[in-house]
Motif scaffolding. Structure first.
Motif, PDB file in Angstrom:
ATOM      1  N   UNK A 127       0.901  -1.138   0.074  1.00 27.19           N
ATOM      2  CA  UNK A 127      -0.021  -0.141  -0.156  1.00 27.19           C
ATOM      3  C   UNK A 127       0.842   1.301  -0.095  1.00 27.19           C
ATOM      4  N   UNK A 128       1.798   1.307   0.967  1.00 31.29           N
ATOM      5  CA  UNK A 128       2.825   2.473   0.954  1.00 31.29           C
ATOM      6  C   UNK A 128       3.549   2.605  -0.227  1.00 31.29           C
ATOM      7  N   UNK A 129       4.007   1.404  -0.938  1.00 36.01           N
ATOM      8  CA  UNK A 129       4.792   1.579  -2.323  1.00 36.01           C
ATOM      9  C   UNK A 129       3.765   2.118  -3.441  1.00 36.01           C
ATOM     10  N   UNK A 130       2.479   1.723  -3.375  1.00 33.00           N
ATOM     11  CA  UNK A 130       1.644   2.229  -4.266  1.00 33.00           C
ATOM     12  C   UNK A 130       1.365   3.559  -4.365  1.00 33.00           C
ATOM     13  N   UNK A 131       1.305   4.347  -3.190  1.00 33.50           N
ATOM     14  CA  UNK A 131       1.019   5.844  -2.775  1.00 33.50           C
ATOM     15  C   UNK A 131       2.379   6.435  -3.315  1.00 33.50           C
ATOM     16  N   UNK A 132       3.528   5.790  -2.678  1.00 31.94           N
ATOM     17  CA  UNK A 132       4.840   6.307  -3.314  1.00 31.94           C
ATOM     18  C   UNK A 132       4.979   6.228  -4.831  1.00 31.94           C
ATOM     19  N   UNK A 133       4.490   5.464  -5.622  1.00 32.59           N
ATOM     20  CA  UNK A 133       4.566   5.249  -7.199  1.00 32.59           C
ATOM     21  C   UNK A 133       3.635   6.246  -7.594  1.00 32.59           C
ATOM     22  N   UNK A 146       5.191   9.706  -7.167  1.00 31.30           N
ATOM     23  CA  UNK A 146       6.510   9.953  -8.065  1.00 31.30           C
ATOM     24  C   UNK A 146       5.822  10.136  -9.468  1.00 31.30           C
ATOM     25  N   UNK A 147       4.609   9.353  -9.959  1.00 32.16           N
ATOM     26  CA  UNK A 147       4.282   9.464 -11.271  1.00 32.16           C
ATOM     27  C   UNK A 147       4.668   8.367 -12.127  1.00 32.16           C
ATOM     28  N   UNK A 148       5.070   7.116 -11.424  1.00 37.51           N
ATOM     29  CA  UNK A 148       5.511   6.072 -12.546  1.00 37.51           C
ATOM     30  C   UNK A 148       4.366   5.244 -13.064  1.00 37.51           C
ATOM     31  N   UNK A 149       3.196   5.754 -12.719  1.00 30.55           N
ATOM     32  CA  UNK A 149       2.141   4.918 -13.389  1.00 30.55           C
ATOM     33  C   UNK A 149       1.914   5.721 -14.871  1.00 30.55           C
ATOM     34  N   UNK A 150       2.538   6.955 -14.950  1.00 29.67           N
ATOM     35  CA  UNK A 150       2.334   7.570 -16.365  1.00 29.67           C
ATOM     36  C   UNK A 150       3.636   6.937 -17.366  1.00 29.67           C
TER      37      UNK A 150
END
Length: 105
Positions: free
Chosen positions: A1-7, A10-14
């Motif tokens: 969960x913490x990693x998903x929020x951090x991603x 950071x905008x890595x989902x883009x």
């Protein structure tokens, strides 16, 4: 969960491999937001136009009522008599006579 929020922060989902789906959703939501903003501005413009026209109608109605009251005062017999006295005309003391025309057979 913490990693998903951090991603997300950071905008890595883009920039990831399956980012095409994310970009399509972002563009769709952005388009809807633009349409909503334009619709809101259009509605506001119409509301201001209606208020302006309502004030204009009130002003015209007021001018109409004022003109009608002035006309009624001008048509009063006392005002006409006063205006004619200024021009040197007076009311006839003899009442008018009706003229009858007889037809000849």
């Amino acid at each position: 969960m913490k990693k998903n929020i951090y991603n997300i922060l950071k905008g890595t989902f883009l920039i990831s491999d399956d980012s095409f789906k994310s970009w399509r959703l972002i563009l769709f939501v952005s388009g809807l937001a633009i349409v909503m903003i334009a619709s809101s501005h259009s509605a506001d413009k119409k509301v201001y136009e209606m208020a302006r026209l309502k004030n204009e109608v009130k002003e015209m109605r007021s001018a109409f009522v004022d003109g009608r009251s002035k006309l009624m005062r001008l048509k009063m017999e006392s005002h006409v008599i006063k205006a004619m006295k200024e021009k040197g005309l007076a009311i006839s003391e003899n009442p008018p006579k009706k003229i009858k025309v007889k037809t000849q057979n």
